[in-house]
Design a protein around this motif. Structure first.
Motif, PDB file in Angstrom:
ATOM      1  N   ALA A   6       0.836  -1.207   0.000  1.00 31.42           N
ATOM      2  CA  ALA A   6       0.000   0.000   0.000  1.00 31.42           C
ATOM      3  C   ALA A   6       0.868   1.252   0.000  1.00 31.42           C
ATOM      4  O   ALA A   6       0.549   2.242  -0.673  1.00 31.42           O
ATOM      5  CB  ALA A   6      -0.931  -0.003   1.209  1.00 31.42           C
ATOM      6  N   SER A   7       1.975   1.218   0.713  1.00 28.61           N
ATOM      7  CA  SER A   7       2.871   2.374   0.751  1.00 28.61           C
ATOM      8  C   SER A   7       3.496   2.620  -0.620  1.00 28.61           C
ATOM      9  O   SER A   7       3.611   3.768  -1.056  1.00 28.61           O
ATOM     10  CB  SER A   7       3.960   2.171   1.803  1.00 28.61           C
ATOM     11  N   CYS A   8       3.874   1.563  -1.307  1.00 25.43           N
ATOM     12  CA  CYS A   8       4.440   1.726  -2.655  1.00 25.43           C
ATOM     13  C   CYS A   8       3.410   2.290  -3.623  1.00 25.43           C
ATOM     14  O   CYS A   8       3.710   3.190  -4.408  1.00 25.43           O
ATOM     15  CB  CYS A   8       4.971   0.388  -3.163  1.00 25.43           C
ATOM     16  N   GLY A  36       0.633   9.590  -5.062  1.00 28.03           N
ATOM     17  CA  GLY A  36       0.947  10.953  -4.640  1.00 28.03           C
ATOM     18  C   GLY A  36       1.723  11.703  -5.706  1.00 28.03           C
ATOM     19  O   GLY A  36       1.441  12.870  -6.000  1.00 28.03           O
ATOM     20  N   TRP A  37       2.699  11.034  -6.316  1.00 28.57           N
ATOM     21  CA  TRP A  37       3.493  11.634  -7.385  1.00 28.57           C
ATOM     22  C   TRP A  37       2.608  11.993  -8.579  1.00 28.57           C
ATOM     23  O   TRP A  37       2.650  13.109  -9.083  1.00 28.57           O
ATOM     24  CB  TRP A  37       4.596  10.664  -7.814  1.00 28.57           C
ATOM     25  N   VAL A  38       1.797  11.033  -9.008  1.00 25.98           N
ATOM     26  CA  VAL A  38       0.940  11.249 -10.178  1.00 25.98           C
ATOM     27  C   VAL A  38      -0.068  12.374  -9.899  1.00 25.98           C
ATOM     28  O   VAL A  38      -0.294  13.248 -10.741  1.00 25.98           O
ATOM     29  CB  VAL A  38       0.225   9.937 -10.573  1.00 25.98           C
ATOM     30  N   ARG A  39      -0.663  12.378  -8.733  1.00 28.55           N
ATOM     31  CA  ARG A  39      -1.647  13.410  -8.384  1.00 28.55           C
ATOM     32  C   ARG A  39      -1.026  14.806  -8.439  1.00 28.55           C
ATOM     33  O   ARG A  39      -1.596  15.739  -9.003  1.00 28.55           O
ATOM     34  CB  ARG A  39      -2.210  13.120  -6.992  1.00 28.55           C
ATOM     35  N   GLN A  40       0.167  14.951  -7.847  1.00 29.65           N
ATOM     36  CA  GLN A  40       0.818  16.256  -7.849  1.00 29.65           C
ATOM     37  C   GLN A  40       1.181  16.686  -9.260  1.00 29.65           C
ATOM     38  O   GLN A  40       1.008  17.840  -9.628  1.00 29.65           O
ATOM     39  CB  GLN A  40       2.060  16.230  -6.963  1.00 29.65           C
ATOM     40  N   ARG A  41       1.684  15.777 -10.082  1.00 32.66           N
ATOM     41  CA  ARG A  41       2.049  16.128 -11.455  1.00 32.66           C
ATOM     42  C   ARG A  41       0.824  16.548 -12.265  1.00 32.66           C
ATOM     43  O   ARG A  41       0.891  17.499 -13.052  1.00 32.66           O
ATOM     44  CB  ARG A  41       2.781  14.969 -12.147  1.00 32.66           C
ATOM     45  N   ALA A  84       1.277   4.248   4.782  1.00 30.96           N
ATOM     46  CA  ALA A  84       0.790   4.479   3.412  1.00 30.96           C
ATOM     47  C   ALA A  84       0.484   5.959   3.187  1.00 30.96           C
ATOM     48  O   ALA A  84       0.787   6.510   2.124  1.00 30.96           O
ATOM     49  CB  ALA A  84      -0.448   3.629   3.145  1.00 30.96           C
ATOM     50  N   LEU A  85      -0.087   6.617   4.197  1.00 29.80           N
ATOM     51  CA  LEU A  85      -0.351   8.048   4.091  1.00 29.80           C
ATOM     52  C   LEU A  85       0.959   8.827   3.984  1.00 29.80           C
ATOM     53  O   LEU A  85       1.075   9.750   3.171  1.00 29.80           O
ATOM     54  CB  LEU A  85      -1.156   8.530   5.302  1.00 29.80           C
ATOM     55  N   ALA A  86       1.942   8.441   4.771  1.00 27.52           N
ATOM     56  CA  ALA A  86       3.249   9.099   4.710  1.00 27.52           C
ATOM     57  C   ALA A  86       3.886   8.880   3.338  1.00 27.52           C
ATOM     58  O   ALA A  86       4.498   9.798   2.785  1.00 27.52           O
ATOM     59  CB  ALA A  86       4.157   8.576   5.813  1.00 27.52           C
ATOM     60  N   ALA A  87       3.735   7.705   2.770  1.00 28.50           N
ATOM     61  CA  ALA A  87       4.295   7.428   1.444  1.00 28.50           C
ATOM     62  C   ALA A  87       3.628   8.296   0.385  1.00 28.50           C
ATOM     63  O   ALA A  87       4.296   8.807  -0.520  1.00 28.50           O
ATOM     64  CB  ALA A  87       4.131   5.948   1.103  1.00 28.50           C
ATOM     65  N   TRP A  88       2.309   8.496   0.497  1.00 26.14           N
ATOM     66  CA  TRP A  88       1.605   9.375  -0.445  1.00 26.14           C
ATOM     67  C   TRP A  88       2.176  10.788  -0.343  1.00 26.14           C
ATOM     68  O   TRP A  88       2.428  11.439  -1.362  1.00 26.14           O
ATOM     69  CB  TRP A  88       0.108   9.381  -0.140  1.00 26.14           C
ATOM     70  N   CYS A  89       2.398  11.255   0.883  1.00 27.80           N
ATOM     71  CA  CYS A  89       2.958  12.592   1.087  1.00 27.80           C
ATOM     72  C   CYS A  89       4.362  12.699   0.494  1.00 27.80           C
ATOM     73  O   CYS A  89       4.712  13.720  -0.093  1.00 27.80           O
ATOM     74  CB  CYS A  89       2.985  12.935   2.574  1.00 27.80           C
ATOM     75  N   VAL A  90       5.155  11.656   0.648  1.00 27.31           N
ATOM     76  CA  VAL A  90       6.510  11.653   0.067  1.00 27.31           C
ATOM     77  C   VAL A  90       6.412  11.794  -1.450  1.00 27.31           C
ATOM     78  O   VAL A  90       7.120  12.604  -2.053  1.00 27.31           O
ATOM     79  CB  VAL A  90       7.282  10.369   0.453  1.00 27.31           C
ATOM     80  N   GLY A  91       5.537  11.027  -2.081  1.00 28.76           N
ATOM     81  CA  GLY A  91       5.375  11.125  -3.529  1.00 28.76           C
ATOM     82  C   GLY A  91       4.900  12.495  -3.966  1.00 28.76           C
ATOM     83  O   GLY A  91       5.417  13.078  -4.919  1.00 28.76           O
ATOM     84  N   TRP A  92       3.929  13.048  -3.241  1.00 26.38           N
ATOM     85  CA  TRP A  92       3.365  14.348  -3.581  1.00 26.38           C
ATOM     86  C   TRP A  92       4.415  15.440  -3.463  1.00 26.38           C
ATOM     87  O   TRP A  92       4.596  16.252  -4.370  1.00 26.38           O
ATOM     88  CB  TRP A  92       2.168  14.635  -2.677  1.00 26.38           C
ATOM     89  N   PHE A  93       5.122  15.471  -2.332  1.00 25.12           N
ATOM     90  CA  PHE A  93       6.132  16.509  -2.122  1.00 25.12           C
ATOM     91  C   PHE A  93       7.326  16.338  -3.048  1.00 25.12           C
ATOM     92  O   PHE A  93       7.902  17.318  -3.519  1.00 25.12           O
ATOM     93  CB  PHE A  93       6.595  16.553  -0.665  1.00 25.12           C
TER      94      PHE A  93
END
Length: 174
Positions: free
Chosen positions: A76-78, A84-89, A136-145
């Motif tokens: 889930a974290s992966c 998160g990355w895709v959403r931010q982009r 998993a929430l922290a991983a989403w934040c990492v991807g987003w930031f």
């Protein structure tokens, strides 16, 4: 007799000042320091998320179930890191299509700051309740930031450059 327009002053952007216009060494120092600060806060958040996750009484679970639960969390974290990355982009691409003018950017930042204060107070209890899924929430934040920090230009810069071109009647490169 022709009237010459007075050039408009370069608008100051939050976090970048007027360095965004020339994109020289001062600009990159500001962006690097901002990135370093955000990554430090993010690392602390990930540490807290992992600590809370490991603090959840998983010892009541049988070892096989615990391994499955940890594998599900890792998967889930992966997945959320990529989301998160895709959403931010996607959000960034959308904001580049209609970038804010400097005044609109400042107003949006003021509104965001008010919401952030509210969520920082109201979000503590749900954060503690979400401890089992916090990695998993922290991983989403990492991807987003990470996606936010690796863009060529922020929408506020593009919007300020377009605003400046419209008000000065001159062209410049973005």
């Amino acid at each position: 007799m022709t009237a010459t327009a007075t050039p408009v002053e370069i608008p100051s952007l939050q976090g970048l000042g007027t360095t965004w216009y020339r994109r020289g060494p001062r600009y990159w120092v500001r962006r690097s320091l901002s990135a370093l600060f955000l990554l430090t806060v993010l690392a602390f958040f990930c540490y807290i998320a992992l600590t809370l996750y490991l603090g959840v009484p998983r010892s009541d679970l049988p070892p096989g179930v615990r391994r499955v639960w940890d594998a599900v969390q890792t998967g889930a974290s992966c997945v959320t890191l990529v989301q998160g990355w895709v959403r931010q982009r996607r959000d960034h691409r959308g904001r580049l299509l209609d970038p804010p003018a400097p005044d609109a950017f400042r107003a949006a930042k003021r509104a965001e700051a008010g919401r952030a204060r509210y969520w920082s107070r109201a979000g503590l209890v749900p954060l503690l309740l979400a401890a089992p899924v916090l990695p998993a929430l922290a991983a989403w934040c990492v991807g987003w930031f990470a996606a936010m920090l690796t863009v060529r230009a922020y929408p506020s810069e593009v919007g300020a450059r377009r605003w400046l071109e419209a008000h000065n009647g001159q062209s410049s490169t973005s």
